[in-house]
Design an enzyme around this catalytic site. Structure first.
Site, PDB file in Angstrom:
ATOM      1  N   GLN A 130     100.731  73.845  25.838  1.00 14.89           N
ATOM      2  CA  GLN A 130      99.502  73.770  25.066  1.00 14.89           C
ATOM      3  C   GLN A 130      98.273  73.974  25.944  1.00 14.89           C
ATOM      4  OE1 GLN A 130      99.221  71.007  21.630  1.00 14.89           O
ATOM      5  NE2 GLN A 130     101.044  70.063  22.501  1.00 14.89           N
TER       6      GLN A 130
ATOM      7  N   LYS B  86     102.243  61.280  21.842  1.00 14.52           N
ATOM      8  CA  LYS B  86     101.649  61.185  23.172  1.00 14.52           C
ATOM      9  C   LYS B  86     100.607  60.074  23.283  1.00 14.52           C
ATOM     10  CE  LYS B  86      98.218  63.567  23.771  1.00 14.52           C
ATOM     11  NZ  LYS B  86      97.153  64.558  23.880  1.00 14.52           N
ATOM     12  N   THR B  87      99.670  60.068  22.349  1.00 12.97           N
ATOM     13  CA  THR B  87      98.605  59.064  22.412  1.00 12.97           C
ATOM     14  C   THR B  87      99.189  57.665  22.255  1.00 12.97           C
ATOM     15  OG1 THR B  87      97.213  60.705  21.349  1.00 12.97           O
ATOM     16  CG2 THR B  87      96.330  58.493  21.522  1.00 12.97           C
TER      17      THR B  87
ATOM     18  N   ARG C 236     100.668  72.788  14.330  1.00  7.79           N
ATOM     19  CA  ARG C 236      99.733  71.942  13.579  1.00  7.79           C
ATOM     20  C   ARG C 236     100.286  71.565  12.216  1.00  7.79           C
ATOM     21  NH1 ARG C 236      98.117  69.719  17.175  1.00  7.79           N
ATOM     22  NH2 ARG C 236      99.638  70.979  18.302  1.00  7.79           N
TER      23      ARG C 236
ATOM     24  N   ASP D 271      95.038  61.943  30.255  1.00 14.03           N
ATOM     25  CA  ASP D 271      95.461  62.606  29.027  1.00 14.03           C
ATOM     26  C   ASP D 271      95.230  64.114  29.172  1.00 14.03           C
ATOM     27  OD1 ASP D 271      96.325  62.852  26.435  1.00 14.03           O
ATOM     28  OD2 ASP D 271      94.379  62.391  25.544  1.00 14.03           O
ATOM     29  N   GLU D 272      96.003  64.928  28.471  1.00 15.64           N
ATOM     30  CA  GLU D 272      95.816  66.390  28.473  1.00 15.64           C
ATOM     31  C   GLU D 272      95.699  66.937  29.897  1.00 15.64           C
ATOM     32  OE1 GLU D 272      96.147  67.930  25.759  1.00 15.64           O
ATOM     33  OE2 GLU D 272      95.157  66.928  24.080  1.00 15.64           O
TER      34      GLU D 272
END
Length: 811
Positions: free
Chosen positions: A268, A44-45, A657, A228-229
DNA sequence: AAGCAATGGATTTTT
DNA sequence: TCCATTGCTT
């Protein structure tokens, strides 16, 4: 729908060569609104930063036309670091930052229009609470009926929903009173020249909403807005984005705003409790008429046993946008599940397993222990400590939140703004100067009567008490004069000495750490000055950013500047460092970026943290501990569907994770709040694919407390107990008998499972006049103290005192 | 004004 | 159990 074709000129770009088709499609989207559904570990980043780099490289936008928003400073920094490694661009000149950081920059640029002093200070959560406490005391508000914490929650909640006191709908007296307090709090903040976090957002939003030229300016300026997010945005943040993008009620058809690229993952979304609205994703698609939606489902992090588990678990949630993670890596190791008799044994097992992993060559820092709540870390820490295994716990106080640092910052703030009563009260008698509560009350009353700050009220104070406070004020005023013109380092050093803070902690027996921290504050200030480049050539910076633009080219005439008080700083993309003193900039930095909260960073140590703080991180090996009903899902979240689904998302975050190995463990007993609790294994185990799991401990006897003292844990693995909880023997530990929560509290060893209490036995069916038929789960106490926990299918589980409740045994 | 015992509350967290 | 806050004592 998804756009998978790539413009010719972009296809050759080395930026894109390593991206998968979906990622590339996202990076090369046209300048229109789009939603990227980015699964965990899907890069994503990378997509976000490459998108910005691609736009700049192809001349589709100038650095000044970019607005990129994150939630955390860490994410913002990472974006800037990655971007500058892709392109020679001055990322500090660009509007890349957190919501609050950017709002701060915006408000400093337009402080006059925002009706704020240019050097306004920011209240962190602690400061806000003390400001509220002070307000309550001043106005004699009953803190039983209106606990300050609750007021803080109320006020922050209102602001997050974009509501000023006048807009809050108050249906009952209590709410009406809260709104009054909210109103008074606002006046107090305004008088003192301070803003809280919510205010940073709200006031920025209102300024954009109410000031046409400013709104027009920014709408024209930001051609590309990247968030973002996105699933973590609250109402106000969404409204703010809408406003900047020219999509709100104030949209102007002749002047369309920029393209919004929202990147997020509804699976998430784990911050509903602090106001996050996943619904913003669906609203965004609808309200912005989003034509481009891209799913990033290719996962580059984990083996498929881990991903299959995550996918299977999350498929139990309704209302998803829909997404399935996949990988090219093989199945990898199975997900190992361990059941232990106690939290202590669970920790022991973990330590043993970690030792083995470390022997196999895995770095300790690549092993993480995740838990649902902070209280769980204790046992684990003890076990690690006893095994002499280095570990690191995330969470706790951060550097700028420590008491001694807050004290120092309060002195610094008073140098800048004598009217900051929060800071005044914090240090007026620290170190002790013989100023008592009585005289301070006097001073506060005086200030209230005259409507001035505590600082200004001092001159009117008489008597010996007055003299002591006047001494303090004089000290601050002298210090202000003496430090004027000094550099930041010297200001802080001087303050630390003259305030008596250093002397105070040097004299304290256990003060060594605090002295060290205060000295660290000087270094922090120094490196801040270096990083922010105070004294750097402003023109040089502008050129290196390639951003030199005249006011007119940014959409503002000189007239507008005169008329609307838009400061020149804004026109050089609002870098506050150019006009603010280093001191104010440093204080702002301290409030917006509280610093690291990890002890012993850098060492190769086992990582301990809550699942929440693990979001965004990844490790080779992950232990998810305490996977038990009541704990995970947490009992407070289990009552409604939304709560349970958020817990499930939390578990999804935890699972994803892990890169290579994932362990999940649960314990039959656990010490919590000084009581031993008996927990059932989490329902989430039932939602995982059996073929991806490996049960390390399929067999354990029922807990001793239920079967009698004699039977210990050790023999458990050998006994023939299969498939979950015991449905054999008479101790009766059957999961199906327990309601959601499944926890039995044990108090002072009076629980009885094998004998009758007042004629009742466990598992017995009884009838109650009001609740109907139910099953006895637990009995405890004797005689008049005897109580029974009974599960009534219609009314849930109740604790009933047997001396009061009328129960009829049902055969 | 500082130190100590009683008290009550105890998901999750960033800015 | 264990922490922070508060009220009370010295």
């Amino acid at each position: 729908m998804s756009l998978f074709s790539t413009p010719d000129h972009a296809a050759q770009s080395p930026l894109l060569s390593t991206l998968n088709p979906e990622q590339r499609a996202a990076v090369t989207l046209p300048a229109e609104h789009a939603l990227i559904l980015a699964g965990a570990g899907s890069g994503k980043t990378r997509v976000l930063t490459t998108r910005i780099a691609w736009l700049l490289q192809n001349g589709l936008v100038t650095p000044g036309g970019i607005l990129a928003v994150t939630f955390t400073n860490k994410a913002a920094k990472e974006m800037m670091t990655r971007l500058s490694s892709m392109l020679p661009v001055n990322v500090h000149g660009m509007w890349i930052g957190t919501f609050h950081g950017l709002c701060n920059r915006f408000l400093r640029s337009h402080f006059k229009m925002a009706n704020l002093p240019q050097s306004f200070q920011i209240l962190d959560t602690q400061d806000q609470l003390s400001a509220i406490k002070r307000l309550c005391k001043q106005h004699a508000i009953d803190d039983e009926r209106f606990p300050p914490k609750q007021l803080q929650w109320f006020i922050s909640g209102c602001k997050e929903d974009g509501q000023r006191p006048a807009n809050v709908e108050a249906r009952d007296d209590e709410t009406r009173r809260k709104v009054e307090i909210y109103q008074m709090y606002e006046e107090q903040c305004q008088r003192e020249g301070v803003v809280d976090f919510g205010e940073l957002m709200l006031r920025s939003y209102e300024l954009l909403r109410d000031n046409d030229p400013i709104r027009a300016h920014y709408q024209r300026r930001f051609r590309h807005i990247l968030i973002d997010e996105f699933q973590d945005t609250n109402r106000l943040q969404y409204a703010w984005i809408k406003m900047l993008a020219g999509q709100g009620a104030n949209a102007s058809p002749d002047m369309p705003g920029g393209a919004v690229l929202a990147v997020g993952d509804d699976d998430q979304s784990i911050y509903a409790f602090r106001g996050a609205r996943v619904g913003n994703m669906a609203d965004f698609v609808r309200e912005f008429h989003v034509q481009h939606q891209i799913k990033l489902e290719q996962n580059y992090r984990s083996y498929s046993n881990i991903l299959d588990s995550a996918n299977a678990l999350i498929s139990h949630n309704g209302n998803r946008l829909g997404k399935n993670l996949r990988t090219d890596q093989g199945p990898g190791e199975p997900v190992r599940v361990y059941e232990s008799p106690s939290d202590y044994a669970e920790a022991q097992w973990m330590v043993d397993e970690m030792k083995q992993l470390h022997r196999e060559g895995i770095d300790r820092k690549e092993i993480a222990v995740l838990y649902r709540s902070n209280a769980q870390s204790r046992v684990i820490e003890t076990a690690l400590f006893n095994a002499a295994m280095p570990y690191r716990v995330y969470g706790g106080l951060r550097f700028f939140e420590r008491a001694e640092i807050k004290h120092a910052l309060a002195y610094l703030r008073l140098l800048e703004n004598p009217n900051d009563d929060t800071s005044f009260m914090r240090v007026v008698n620290f170190p002790a100067r013989g100023i008592g509560a009585r005289s301070l009350e006097q001073l506060q009353d005086l200030a209230k009567a005259t409507g001035c700050s505590l600082h200004d009220a001092v001159s009117a104070l008489t008597g010996r008490a007055g003299a002591a406070i006047a001494g303090f004020v004089a000290k601050i005023d002298v210090l202000r004069e003496q430090t004027s013109g000094l550099n930041l380092r010297d200001i802080i050093s001087r303050m630390l000495e003259d305030s008596g803070l250093l002397a105070h902690y040097r004299a304290e027996r256990e003060g060594a750490d605090r002295v060290e921290n205060l000295e660290e504050l000087v270094s922090a200030a120094e490196s801040f000055v270096m990083q922010e480049g105070f004294g750097r050539d402003a023109a040089g910076m502008t050129q290196s950013a390639g951003l030199t633009q005249s006011p007119a080219s940014q959409g503002l005439s000189g007239e507008a500047i005169e008329q609307y008080g838009i400061e020149p700083t804004d026109l050089t993309f609002g870098d506050t460092g150019e006009t603010l003193s280093p001191l104010v900039a440093f204080l702002t930095h301290a409030a917006l970026e509280a610093g690291d909260n990890m002890a012993q960073a850098g060492q190769d140590a086992i990582q301990l943290m809550t699942v929440h703080s693990a979001k965004g991180l990844e490790f080779d090996c992950v232990f998810i501990t305490g996977v038990e009903e009541g704990l995970f899902p947490h009992e407070n979240s289990m009552s409604d569907r939304d709560g349970l689904e958020e817990e499930r998302r939390l578990m999804y975050v935890a699972i994803t994770r892990a890169r290579q190995r994932l362990y999940m463990s649960h314990s039959q007993t656990r010490m919590l709040h000084g009581q031993t609790r008996f927990n059932l294994k989490s329902r989430f185990f039932d939602e995982l694919p059996e073929e991806a799991l490996k049960w390390l401990t399929p067999k354990l006897p029922a807990p001793a407390a239920f079967g009698g003292a004699g039977r210990g844990w050790q023999g458990g693995n050998a006994s023939g107990y299969s498939g979950g909880y015991g449905n054999q023997g008479s101790s009766g530990f059957e999961s199906t008998r327990y309601p959601a929560g499944g926890t039995v509290r044990v108090e002072k060893e009076v629980v009885r499972r094998d004998e009758s209490v007042n004629g009742l036995v466990v598992k017995q069916k009884v009838f109650h006049a009001k609740f109907g038929e139910g099953t006895v789960l637990t009995l405890e106490g004797t005689g008049d103290d005897a109580r029974a926990q009974i599960n009534f299918p219609r009314h849930g589980t109740k604790w009933l005192a047997l001396s009061v409740a009328k129960l009829t045994p049902v055969p």
